[in-house]
Design a protein around this motif. Structure first.
Motif, short mmCIF file in Angstrom:
data_model
loop_
_atom_site.label_atom_id
_atom_site.label_comp_id
_atom_site.label_asym_id
_atom_site.label_seq_id
_atom_site.Cartn_x
_atom_site.Cartn_y
_atom_site.Cartn_z
N LEU A 46 12.22 -2.64 -1.35
CA LEU A 46 12.54 -2.12 0.05
C LEU A 46 10.72 -1.03 0.19
O LEU A 46 10.45 -1.78 1.44
N GLU A 47 10.64 -0.41 -0.55
CA GLU A 47 9.26 0.70 0.00
C GLU A 47 8.39 -0.36 0.23
O GLU A 47 7.29 0.37 0.48
N THR A 48 7.71 -0.32 -0.74
CA THR A 48 6.76 -1.17 -1.00
C THR A 48 6.24 -2.75 -0.32
O THR A 48 5.38 -2.42 0.57
N LEU A 49 7.00 -3.38 0.29
CA LEU A 49 7.25 -3.86 1.84
C LEU A 49 6.53 -3.08 2.16
O LEU A 49 6.10 -4.23 3.79
N LYS A 50 7.57 -2.11 2.76
CA LYS A 50 7.65 -1.16 4.01
C LYS A 50 6.06 -0.79 4.05
O LYS A 50 5.14 -0.68 5.14
N GLU A 51 5.84 -0.26 3.16
CA GLU A 51 4.25 -0.04 2.67
C GLU A 51 3.52 -1.12 2.80
O GLU A 51 1.94 -1.22 4.31
N ALA A 52 3.68 -2.09 2.59
CA ALA A 52 3.25 -3.43 2.83
C ALA A 52 3.04 -3.64 4.60
O ALA A 52 1.68 -4.01 4.96
N TYR A 53 3.85 -3.54 5.25
CA TYR A 53 3.88 -4.30 6.54
C TYR A 53 3.21 -2.84 7.11
O TYR A 53 2.74 -3.45 8.56
N ASN A 54 2.74 -1.95 6.76
CA ASN A 54 2.67 -0.06 7.47
C ASN A 54 0.78 -1.33 7.81
O ASN A 54 0.54 -0.49 9.01
N ILE A 55 0.17 -1.88 6.90
CA ILE A 55 -0.97 -2.27 6.67
C ILE A 55 -1.22 -3.41 7.62
O ILE A 55 -1.86 -3.18 8.41
N MET A 56 -0.77 -4.04 6.93
CA MET A 56 -0.58 -5.68 7.84
C MET A 56 0.02 -6.24 9.42
O MET A 56 -1.06 -6.33 9.95
N LYS A 57 0.74 -4.95 9.98
CA LYS A 57 0.37 -4.51 11.13
C LYS A 57 -1.07 -4.66 11.99
O LYS A 57 -0.81 -4.76 13.36
N PRO A 60 -4.59 1.52 -8.70
CA PRO A 60 -5.96 1.26 -8.50
C PRO A 60 -6.54 0.92 -7.54
O PRO A 60 -7.75 0.79 -6.52
N TYR A 61 -5.55 -0.48 -7.07
CA TYR A 61 -6.11 -0.78 -5.27
C TYR A 61 -6.12 0.72 -4.22
O TYR A 61 -6.62 0.39 -3.36
N ARG A 62 -4.63 1.60 -4.29
CA ARG A 62 -5.32 2.04 -3.27
C ARG A 62 -6.50 3.49 -3.71
O ARG A 62 -6.33 3.41 -2.33
N LEU A 63 -6.64 3.27 -4.63
CA LEU A 63 -8.04 3.62 -4.57
C LEU A 63 -9.50 3.19 -3.90
O LEU A 63 -10.59 3.92 -3.87
N TYR A 64 -9.45 2.12 -4.48
CA TYR A 64 -10.20 1.28 -4.43
C TYR A 64 -10.88 0.37 -2.71
O TYR A 64 -11.31 0.13 -2.41
N TYR A 65 -8.97 0.80 -2.16
CA TYR A 65 -8.98 -0.55 -1.01
C TYR A 65 -7.62 0.90 0.24
O TYR A 65 -7.25 0.68 0.08
N PRO A 66 -8.46 2.01 0.32
CA PRO A 66 -7.51 2.59 1.51
C PRO A 66 -7.32 3.05 2.22
O PRO A 66 -8.08 1.95 3.33
N GLY A 67 -6.44 3.51 2.94
CA GLY A 67 -6.20 2.84 4.40
C GLY A 67 -5.60 1.40 4.80
O GLY A 67 -5.06 1.16 3.64
N PHE A 68 -6.39 1.57 5.68
CA PHE A 68 -5.60 0.08 6.09
C PHE A 68 -6.29 -0.89 5.95
O PHE A 68 -7.34 -1.43 6.12
N HIS A 69 -6.14 -1.44 4.81
CA HIS A 69 -7.22 -2.59 4.05
C HIS A 69 -6.06 -3.87 3.71
O HIS A 69 -5.00 -3.75 2.84
N VAL A 73 -1.88 -7.14 0.52
CA VAL A 73 -1.36 -8.76 0.44
C VAL A 73 -1.01 -8.18 -0.80
O VAL A 73 0.42 -8.61 -1.48
N GLN A 74 -1.32 -6.98 -1.84
CA GLN A 74 -0.86 -7.02 -3.08
C GLN A 74 0.22 -6.13 -3.37
O GLN A 74 1.65 -6.97 -4.08
N LEU A 75 0.03 -5.26 -1.96
CA LEU A 75 2.00 -4.97 -1.81
C LEU A 75 2.71 -5.67 -1.55
O LEU A 75 3.79 -5.40 -1.97
N MET A 76 2.90 -6.71 -1.20
CA MET A 76 3.44 -7.70 -0.28
C MET A 76 3.44 -8.21 -2.11
O MET A 76 5.21 -8.61 -2.29
N ARG A 77 3.01 -8.56 -2.52
CA ARG A 77 3.33 -9.77 -3.44
C ARG A 77 3.68 -8.94 -4.95
O ARG A 77 4.88 -9.72 -5.30
N VAL A 78 3.19 -7.44 -5.21
CA VAL A 78 4.45 -6.33 -6.14
C VAL A 78 6.17 -6.13 -5.39
O VAL A 78 6.64 -6.86 -6.04
N GLY A 79 5.84 -6.08 -4.36
CA GLY A 79 7.29 -6.13 -3.03
C GLY A 79 7.90 -7.53 -3.30
O GLY A 79 9.66 -7.96 -4.06
#
Length: 158
Positions: free
Chosen positions: A120-131, A87-96, A101-107
């Motif tokens: 690691l996969e989840t944290l990388k995804e968070a990293y790519n958005i957060m940078k 649902p987060y991917r659906l409602y907060y697409p792209g670099f949101h 933050v949610q990806l980081m928490r789950v990671g």
């Protein structure tokens, strides 16, 4: 997207909406336990009636995750957190930033459960958005890089 936000049975989501609006930020362990019990109750009674993409169901999942984190029920927190990612991917697409933050928490929760490849996969995804959203010098970004590096180090030794 509006149809998705209110998907599911109206009676079910209206009950969840009311419950979400009633939750005040708990201060004690007992209050967190009450919040979690309420969330668990509604989430299980609405199984099959409300998809996780329903905006109130999603808020309820977030609430359950927060309660579990505060009660240090890491495994259950991960269960609820994982359900929010679609649902987060659906409602907060792209670099949101909210999605990052949610990806980081789950990671971090995956990491706490020794699920290092997934973490690691989840944290990388968070990293790519957060940078993009927070920048390299942000304190959250520093914390994210630290846990990501710990994860990589553990995986190298396994």
């Amino acid at each position: 997207q509006d149809a998705e936000k209110l998907a599911g049975e109206e009676l079910a989501w209206k009950e969840v909406k009311d419950a979400v609006n009633e939750v005040r930020y708990p201060k004690s362990k007992e209050e967190w336990e009450q919040v979690l019990a309420r969330c668990q109750n509604l989430l299980s009674s609405n199984m099959g009636h409300l998809p996780d993409t329903n905006i109130y169901q999603l808020k309820m999942l977030d609430c359950a995750m927060d309660a579990c984190i505060n009660l240090e029920s890491w495994e259950e927190a991960l269960y609820y957190g994982s359900r929010t990612l679609g649902p987060y991917r659906l409602y907060y697409p792209g670099f949101h930033p909210l999605r990052a933050v949610q990806l980081m928490r789950v990671g971090k929760l995956q990491y706490s459960q020794d699920m290092f490849p997934q973490a690691l996969e989840t944290l990388k995804e968070a990293y790519n958005i957060m940078k993009v959203t927070h920048g390299a010098d942000h304190s959250l970004m520093q914390a994210l890089m630290e846990i990501k590096e710990q994860c990589e180090a553990i995986m190298r030794t396994q």
